[in-house]
Design an enzyme around this catalytic site. Structure first.
Site, short mmCIF file in Angstrom:
data_model
loop_
_atom_site.label_atom_id
_atom_site.label_comp_id
_atom_site.label_asym_id
_atom_site.label_seq_id
_atom_site.Cartn_x
_atom_site.Cartn_y
_atom_site.Cartn_z
N ASP A 19 101.93 13.33 -71.30
CA ASP A 19 101.58 13.42 -73.00
C ASP A 19 102.12 14.96 -73.46
O ASP A 19 102.48 15.03 -74.24
CB ASP A 19 100.25 13.06 -73.42
N GLU A 74 100.35 14.76 -81.81
CA GLU A 74 98.95 14.02 -81.49
C GLU A 74 98.23 14.89 -80.67
O GLU A 74 96.85 14.90 -80.78
CB GLU A 74 99.15 12.78 -80.65
N ASP A 98 104.37 11.35 -81.65
CA ASP A 98 103.67 10.89 -80.63
C ASP A 98 104.26 11.09 -79.29
O ASP A 98 105.03 10.10 -78.90
CB ASP A 98 103.11 9.52 -80.71
N ILE A 149 103.63 10.41 -76.15
CA ILE A 149 103.40 9.18 -75.47
C ILE A 149 102.79 8.37 -76.22
O ILE A 149 101.22 8.49 -76.05
CB ILE A 149 103.02 9.36 -73.88
N ASP A 150 103.25 7.30 -76.88
CA ASP A 150 102.45 6.17 -77.54
C ASP A 150 102.23 5.21 -76.40
O ASP A 150 103.33 5.09 -75.61
CB ASP A 150 103.35 5.75 -78.69
N THR A 168 99.61 5.24 -74.18
CA THR A 168 99.52 6.08 -72.91
C THR A 168 98.90 5.08 -71.98
O THR A 168 98.88 5.31 -70.93
CB THR A 168 98.45 7.13 -73.19
N ASP A 185 101.61 6.92 -84.85
CA ASP A 185 101.80 5.51 -84.11
C ASP A 185 102.45 4.37 -84.86
O ASP A 185 102.75 3.43 -84.11
CB ASP A 185 100.25 4.93 -84.16
P1 AMP Z 1 99.26 -0.26 -78.74
O1 AMP Z 1 100.06 0.45 -77.45
O2 AMP Z 1 100.30 -0.64 -79.77
O3 AMP Z 1 98.11 -1.16 -78.39
O4 AMP Z 1 98.66 1.16 -79.63
C1 AMP Z 1 98.44 2.25 -78.97
C2 AMP Z 1 97.86 3.08 -79.98
O5 AMP Z 1 96.62 2.39 -80.55
C3 AMP Z 1 97.44 4.47 -79.62
O6 AMP Z 1 98.31 5.26 -79.82
C4 AMP Z 1 95.82 4.57 -80.33
O7 AMP Z 1 96.09 5.59 -81.44
C5 AMP Z 1 95.59 3.36 -81.10
N1 AMP Z 1 94.42 2.83 -80.96
C6 AMP Z 1 93.37 3.17 -80.28
N2 AMP Z 1 92.14 2.71 -80.66
C7 AMP Z 1 92.56 1.71 -81.65
C8 AMP Z 1 91.89 0.68 -82.46
N3 AMP Z 1 90.73 0.31 -81.94
N4 AMP Z 1 92.42 0.09 -83.34
C9 AMP Z 1 93.78 0.23 -83.43
N5 AMP Z 1 94.69 1.17 -82.73
C10 AMP Z 1 94.05 2.00 -81.87
MG MG Z 2 99.81 6.39 -79.89
#
Ligand code: AMP
Ligand code: MG
Length: 325
Positions: free
Chosen positions: A46, A70, A126, A128-129, A131, A275
């Protein structure tokens, strides 16, 4: 500066940052993971990706960098072992063995512009989205967008472990990239061969026969049960692919899913702009539609978070009205 000037810089920044992440994934650099104050994980990759993207933009842009990224460098300053690994990965990303620790820390911090004027024009990153996907050997994405007066104007997405075609859940040794420019279109290309032409992404309207949904792997990130109910209500055969990161937007934009659903599990949590900014423009410019889960336009004009929105829908035309809650 124009989008024509920003786009090549953004593509390079995402490509080199993706290379830094792959150096970590392939074990060229020791992996290290820390936990942030919000309990989310952050890795060597990241930080290296943020530094690599920031330095690349700084080199290529003819204007000072205003970036809402981020990550910040607080943990890097404190932890010498982490710093050394991040430096090694950033050097591989940048292909610059002379890149120094001081430059690294400055670059990560320059990408965490706490004072980014969020009413004006700025980049959001971001590095690394997904992670958690990166850590489990699944999908992840490097996401960069240019926001102009509260609207996403340009975005580049790197999906280093997802091929341009085929099953997106398959972890591919050859990744893919996507770019979109507001009112100009969206494109995707394979990381395999720089001489392969980028493909214009043109998403057909929903066929009404069946529905393929992309959703998060993490149950905490979206309400899988509620999403399944909305899909079932369509009365057609449903299939779901669960992927980490903004790769889900690329899967919709490239026609491999009809919809990405992200209904909140926690009604008070607001989504972070980094995100979603890149992915939303990608789907819109590919000819799809985006909104929040209630049908409101996604509004990137309120700083770090989508303060006015509740969840996300990104889908083919003709489907969105049937998915709102
Ligand atoms: P994903 O890989 O699409 O599930 O989403 C990853 C992103 O979810 C991360 O970058 C976080 O910023 C975000 N994230 C963390 N906790 C939560 C949550 N409780 N609800 C929604 N998004 C979240
Ligand atoms: Mg992210």
């Amino acid at each position: 500066m124009t989008h024509a000037q920003r786009l090549p810089a953004a593509i390079h920044a995402v490509a080199l940052a993706s290379r830094a992440t792959l150096a970590v994934r392939h074990g060229q650099v020791p992996m290290d993971m820390q936990t942030k104050d919000d309990k989310s994980p952050v890795t060597v990759a990241d930080y290296a990706a943020q530094a690599t993207a920031v330095v690349t933009l700084q080199k290529m842009l003819a204007e000072p960098l205003c970036m809402l990224g981020e990550e910040d460098a607080a943990q890097l300053r404190e932890n010498a072992r982490l710093r050394a690994s991040v430096l090694a990965a950033a050097r591989l990303g940048l292909d610059d063995p002379s890149f120094t620790e001081a430059q690294l820390v400055a670059a990560v911090d320059a990408g965490a512009h706490a004072g980014a004027d969020t009413s004006g024009d700025y980049w959001t990153l971001d590095p690394i989205d997904g992670t958690k996907g990166f850590l489990r050997g699944g999908q992840y994405a490097v996401c960069l967008a240019w926001i102009e007066k509260g609207e996403v104007a340009l975005g580049v997405l790197g999906c280093p472990a997802m091929a341009l075609d085929g099953d997106p859940a398959h972890v591919s040794p050859v990744g893919s990239y996507y770019a979109a420019v507001k009112d100009a279109g969206a494109w995707g290309w394979s990381a395999h061969d720089p001489f392969t032409a980028a493909r214009r992404l043109r998403l057909p309207a929903w066929n009404g026969q069946s529905v393929r949904v992309a959703e998060s792997v993490e149950a905490e990130h979206s309400a899988h049960g509620e999403q399944a109910q909305v899909m079932a209500n369509l009365g057609v055969p449903v299939s779901s692919v669960r992927l980490d990161s903004q790769c889900k937007y690329a899967v919709v934009a490239s026609g491999r899913a009809d919809a990405y659903l992200r209904f909140p599990t926690n009604p008070t949590r607001k989504e972070c702009i980094w995100d979603h900014a890149t992915g939303v423009l990608l789907v819109d410019e590919a000819g799809g539609e985006t909104s929040d889960a209630r049908g409101a336009k996604l509004d990137f004009g309120h700083g770090k978070r989508l303060e006015k929105n509740h969840g996300i829908i990104a889908c083919a035309k003709g489907l969105r009205g049937k998915l709102v809650i």
